[in-house]
Design a protein around this motif. Sequence first.
Motif, PDB file in Angstrom:
ATOM      1  N   LYS A  85      -0.269 -10.460   6.052  1.00  0.00           N
ATOM      2  CA  LYS A  85      -0.808  -9.101   6.063  1.00  0.00           C
ATOM      3  C   LYS A  85      -1.808  -8.932   4.920  1.00  0.00           C
ATOM      4  CE  LYS A  85       0.751  -4.328   6.445  1.00  0.00           C
ATOM      5  NZ  LYS A  85       1.385  -3.404   5.545  1.00  0.00           N
TER       6      LYS A  85
ATOM      7  N   TYR B 241      -5.719  -8.116   5.179  1.00  0.00           N
ATOM      8  CA  TYR B 241      -6.240  -6.936   4.465  1.00  0.00           C
ATOM      9  C   TYR B 241      -7.461  -7.306   3.625  1.00  0.00           C
ATOM     10  CZ  TYR B 241      -6.462  -3.456   0.721  1.00  0.00           C
ATOM     11  OH  TYR B 241      -6.898  -2.526  -0.196  1.00  0.00           O
TER      12      TYR B 241
ATOM     13  N   GLN C 190      -5.026  -3.188  -7.241  1.00  0.00           N
ATOM     14  CA  GLN C 190      -5.095  -1.936  -6.492  1.00  0.00           C
ATOM     15  C   GLN C 190      -5.227  -0.750  -7.433  1.00  0.00           C
ATOM     16  OE1 GLN C 190      -5.778  -1.952  -3.526  1.00  0.00           O
ATOM     17  NE2 GLN C 190      -4.452  -3.194  -2.235  1.00  0.00           N
ATOM     18  N   GLU C 191      -4.435  -0.802  -8.508  1.00  0.00           N
ATOM     19  CA  GLU C 191      -4.492   0.317  -9.464  1.00  0.00           C
ATOM     20  C   GLU C 191      -5.859   0.383 -10.129  1.00  0.00           C
ATOM     21  OE1 GLU C 191      -1.223  -0.246 -12.080  1.00  0.00           O
ATOM     22  OE2 GLU C 191       0.253   0.408 -10.594  1.00  0.00           O
TER      23      GLU C 191
ATOM     24  N   THR D 255      -8.457   1.791  -7.740  1.00  0.00           N
ATOM     25  CA  THR D 255      -8.364   3.234  -7.535  1.00  0.00           C
ATOM     26  C   THR D 255      -9.035   3.953  -8.696  1.00  0.00           C
ATOM     27  OG1 THR D 255      -6.307   3.011  -6.310  1.00  0.00           O
ATOM     28  CG2 THR D 255      -6.761   5.169  -7.247  1.00  0.00           C
TER      29      THR D 255
ATOM     30  N   PHE E  82     -16.804   7.832  -7.753  1.00  0.00           N
ATOM     31  CA  PHE E  82     -16.979   9.044  -6.945  1.00  0.00           C
ATOM     32  C   PHE E  82     -17.324  10.226  -7.833  1.00  0.00           C
ATOM     33  CE2 PHE E  82     -16.160   6.924  -3.287  1.00  0.00           C
ATOM     34  CZ  PHE E  82     -14.856   6.558  -3.020  1.00  0.00           C
TER      35      PHE E  82
ATOM     36  N   GLU F  61      -7.595   1.830   4.625  1.00  0.00           N
ATOM     37  CA  GLU F  61      -6.670   1.785   3.493  1.00  0.00           C
ATOM     38  C   GLU F  61      -5.360   2.472   3.832  1.00  0.00           C
ATOM     39  OE1 GLU F  61      -6.666   0.236   0.759  1.00  0.00           O
ATOM     40  OE2 GLU F  61      -8.676  -0.053  -0.024  1.00  0.00           O
TER      41      GLU F  61
ATOM     42  N   GLU G 117      -3.303   0.212   6.125  1.00  0.00           N
ATOM     43  CA  GLU G 117      -2.813  -1.030   5.537  1.00  0.00           C
ATOM     44  C   GLU G 117      -2.098  -0.821   4.217  1.00  0.00           C
ATOM     45  OE1 GLU G 117      -3.914  -4.308   6.638  1.00  0.00           O
ATOM     46  OE2 GLU G 117      -4.827  -3.502   8.453  1.00  0.00           O
ATOM     47  N   ALA G 118      -1.865   0.442   3.848  1.00  0.00           N
ATOM     48  CA  ALA G 118      -1.395   0.697   2.491  1.00  0.00           C
ATOM     49  C   ALA G 118      -0.047   0.036   2.203  1.00  0.00           C
ATOM     50  CB  ALA G 118      -1.296   2.192   2.254  1.00  0.00           C
ATOM     51  N   MET G 119      -0.038  -0.670   1.086  1.00  0.00           N
ATOM     52  CA  MET G 119       1.225  -1.244   0.620  1.00  0.00           C
ATOM     53  C   MET G 119       1.631  -0.612  -0.700  1.00  0.00           C
ATOM     54  SD  MET G 119       0.606  -5.248   1.531  1.00  0.00           S
ATOM     55  CE  MET G 119      -0.983  -5.363   0.773  1.00  0.00           C
ATOM     56  N   PHE G 120       0.687   0.038  -1.341  1.00  0.00           N
ATOM     57  CA  PHE G 120       0.947   0.640  -2.646  1.00  0.00           C
ATOM     58  C   PHE G 120       0.463   2.076  -2.668  1.00  0.00           C
ATOM     59  CE2 PHE G 120       2.000  -3.372  -4.416  1.00  0.00           C
ATOM     60  CZ  PHE G 120       1.129  -4.284  -3.847  1.00  0.00           C
TER      61      PHE G 120
ATOM     62  N   SER H  51      -1.165   3.365  -5.036  1.00  0.00           N
ATOM     63  CA  SER H  51      -2.524   3.433  -5.576  1.00  0.00           C
ATOM     64  C   SER H  51      -3.548   3.402  -4.440  1.00  0.00           C
ATOM     65  CB  SER H  51      -2.777   2.291  -6.559  1.00  0.00           C
ATOM     66  OG  SER H  51      -2.487   1.048  -5.948  1.00  0.00           O
ATOM     67  N   GLN H  52      -3.180   2.674  -3.368  1.00  0.00           N
ATOM     68  CA  GLN H  52      -4.084   2.634  -2.222  1.00  0.00           C
ATOM     69  C   GLN H  52      -4.166   4.000  -1.550  1.00  0.00           C
ATOM     70  OE1 GLN H  52      -2.087  -1.024  -0.660  1.00  0.00           O
ATOM     71  NE2 GLN H  52      -4.092  -1.333   0.275  1.00  0.00           N
TER      72      GLN H  52
ATOM     73  N   ALA I 235      -3.645   6.864  -2.916  1.00  0.00           N
ATOM     74  CA  ALA I 235      -4.409   7.763  -3.790  1.00  0.00           C
ATOM     75  C   ALA I 235      -5.901   7.517  -3.601  1.00  0.00           C
ATOM     76  CB  ALA I 235      -4.014   7.537  -5.250  1.00  0.00           C
ATOM     77  N   ARG I 236      -6.283   6.229  -3.532  1.00  0.00           N
ATOM     78  CA  ARG I 236      -7.678   5.903  -3.365  1.00  0.00           C
ATOM     79  C   ARG I 236      -8.196   6.393  -2.025  1.00  0.00           C
ATOM     80  NH1 ARG I 236      -8.420   0.156  -2.625  1.00  0.00           N
ATOM     81  NH2 ARG I 236      -6.803   0.202  -4.217  1.00  0.00           N
TER      82      ARG I 236
ATOM     83  N   ASP J 197      -8.949   9.995  -2.317  1.00  0.00           N
ATOM     84  CA  ASP J 197     -10.225  10.223  -3.022  1.00  0.00           C
ATOM     85  C   ASP J 197     -11.402   9.925  -2.113  1.00  0.00           C
ATOM     86  OD1 ASP J 197      -8.938   8.785  -6.109  1.00  0.00           O
ATOM     87  OD2 ASP J 197      -8.830  10.832  -5.327  1.00  0.00           O
TER      88      ASP J 197
END
Lengths: 400, 565
Positions: free
Chosen positions: A189, A193, A358-359, A362, A369, B382, B385-388, B390-391, B393-394, B397
């Motif tokens: 997965k 991704y 990922q963090e 973000t 943005f 996202e 496919e989100a696993m976290f 943070s994804q 949240a992104r 946004d």
Amino acid sequence: MIATRSVSGSSQSPRSPSSQPYLSVSVTDPVKLGNGVQAYISYRVITKTNLPEYQGPEKIVIRRYSDFVWLHDRLFEKYKGIFIPPLPEKSAVEKFRFSAEFIEMRRQALDIFVNRIALHHELQQSEDLRTFLQADEETMERLRSQETGIFKKKPTDFMQIFKDVQSKVSDVVLGKEKPVEESNPEYEKLKHYIFELENHLAEAQKHAYRLVKRHRELGQSLSDFGKAVKLLGACEGNSLGKAFSELGTKSETLSVKLQKEAHQLLMNFEEPLKDYVRAVQSIKATIAERANAFRRQCELAETTKLKEINLNKLTLMRSDKVGEAEIEYQELKVESEEATRMFEMIVRLMNEEIVRFQEQKTLDMGIAFHEFAKGQARLANGIANAWRSLIPKLEACSSS
Amino acid sequence: MMGSENEGFEEAHLYASKEEMENLVLDNPLNDSNSYSNYRSAMSSAISDTSHPLAPSILVTPADSDPILSPPPYRDHLYHNSPTESSYIEPPPFGDNVGDVNGVENHSLNLDNFGRFSRSASWSTSSSSDSEYVKITVSNPQKEQEASNSIVPGGGNYVTYLITTRTNVPEFGGVEFSVRRRFRDVVTLSDRLAESYRGLFIPPRPDKSVVESQVMHKQEFVELRRVALEKYLRRLVAHPVIKRSDELKVFLQVQGKLPLATTTDVASRMLDGAVKLPKQLLGDSSVVVAPHEVVQPAKGGRDLLRLFKELKQSVANDWGGSRPLVVEEDKEFLEKKEKINDLEQQLSNVSKQAESLVKAQQDMGDTMGELGLAFIKLTKFENEEAMFNSQRARAHDMKGFATAAVKASRFYRELNAQTVEHLDTIHEYLGLMLVVHSAFSDRSSALLTVQTLLSELSSLESRAEKLEATSSKVFGAGKSRNRKMEDLKETIRATEDAKNIAIREYQRIKENNRSELERLDKEREADLLNMLKGFVHNQVGYMEKIANVWTKVVEETSCYAKENS
């Protein structure tokens, strides 16, 4: 400089710099050196730190792009499993190579690159990093030219690795069993991704770049329009002429605003997006490394097993080759265990890295943005204000 | 969790149609700066073609599904007799409104007190300050068959349009009436007007454009033509002199066949002229210009002899040693003419840059939209496919960003559609320059006629003198001499008459030119000022909207604000 952005998301307590360990780097002062085809850009790399491993609180060295490449490649070799921060691309078109914009974009990207390494809890301990930040230029040059094919991955190698990682249908070579791949659904997965993500990001980045161009084009056309309108005003004369003339001037002013915003957009939005794409590509390289490690582990495990079987056979036959075989078997066993350890380490590291990645992204995108929106709001308000200031003048014209 | 995911996807769906919109490539009508008529015809097709990217999006997306859009009143105002409606200039009000878009616009624009040369918004506005009006609508195109005398097989099909007039002007003798006319009738009307009103700036009629009618779909072509006809007729009634003309009244009112002399083609006129010429040269037919013909230019007429004489005169003017007896002396006129030429050049320049500006604005909107769409796709991806966290949240946004980008994109496009309308004034005035030149050439051809007649008169008179002088010498030639003298005197008288008529005509045309130039200046000033106001108000309104959209995103992402920025 991104000295203060924390890696794990937890905020640092505001203590004085001398008590908290810190390592911050800045890449500045691009200077063109050399002549003609040999010409290149050199950068000043300033390191400020209180870490004991370093030679002092501040050190300044001169580095060029290929030095950064050296650092990147060394880290990639040594720290398998970790997503090495990406480098900006090797330059494209010749004439663009020394444009102010390209140089600035590259400088910014290199600065980000080094700081990310400095902030990564594992990578920051690397000896190669210390060398990079402190060694004198001759040493650096020597090291750089020592780079052999072992460390340098040729593009074709990468292509092959990616193909292997991507393809569901493996090659059948010489009737052997299919080369082994992990059968881990979660990992599958993740791989899916990452590959999809790259496509999406590339598209977004493409549009972002176009948007920069559009700003420039609109700026240019406003400037041309302003000039033409002023000429028309001169021809008309009287109050209408004045109105045209003011309109033309405003138009030219706005053109400048648009060019400025185009630059902001490029540095604060398009570049971060490109950086995101590069980061994903770096992950793909790590995925390839993991595949290699897995394959190696499997191959070695199998070879060891065969050797064990052979050893047993020889032992039963009381052959005089037993001693030799025993030694070979032990050596192989060690290697196999090493390979397994390596693979497992990569898996563990990747899991941590993915969370961090990922963090980080973000955060990066949030900032991007925010800057984009700020810039667009500023631009739109600027345009509205400029035109609005014309309204009373236009009203005055019609009443006269 | 992101409950708001679905919202984003609905929007994505709405905007999927935008992708289609984006695929409709605007065929670069904006490129050729010289053929502004191409641009204008493309623009009028844009306005009538509801699927065109430049059409205000209300035509594509139903208004109620999108609270942000509301029908831009702009297009309605093109044809409304509402001079006090300030929203002609103001951007459309929005549901999510931000109230006072510009505090300024409400003490509006009572400008439309005189007939406009060009602005389509004021075509139906009366030209005097008392509220008389003449409103014309062209509608209901129908195919009709020619009477079966047609030799051409399958030929004889043509389209007629229903022309409805609503008016309170007493001279029309009616309040509302309709007639059916075909395009050929319009050509006839236009030609008759050109003859009767030389020197005036008569609005140009729509092109015959034979090629277009072959290339386009019949329906498209007919619709284009209908729009063009309506525009033309409205301009005619907005012209202070033309609106009172008999030709126009007859065209608008008389049922059945149009009772105006039809235009014969150039070839047959030349043919008639060629037939007449030998007779003229042999002295059988009149060599003097008939009075009713003097008031028309020689070119395009049947009198070839007259044509040759005037040609000779014009060559003498240009190359001859002596100055003609009457020349264009009016300094003021010559200055004006200079200015008109200069104006034309500047208008053309502005027109070209305006086209680039409009294209750049359009591109900006399109690319902004594409960026937004790309991020909408990313958001969806996202989220799936989100696993976290943070994804997620992104993704949240991204959605805020993408939505803003798509909104901004739409605002840019709407702004642009209106910018196009406003800046079209420039193109209209460019088109008018042709008309002005044509009125000026009426003047110069009338002058040429006068000059020619004067030279002829002077040469006739010297012939008469010579005849007078020689006659006494020749014996017995008395009777024929007398007759020749009489003929000559007769010719001189007729030429004298023609000359006087020609001079009167020339004066008349001069006066027409002068008063029209005055009118042009006044109306141009008002129209251009109006255009500037419209353009500026538009920009202000939409830029404020766009700024608000992004300010919201700034607030939503304020947690990411750089500490050191």
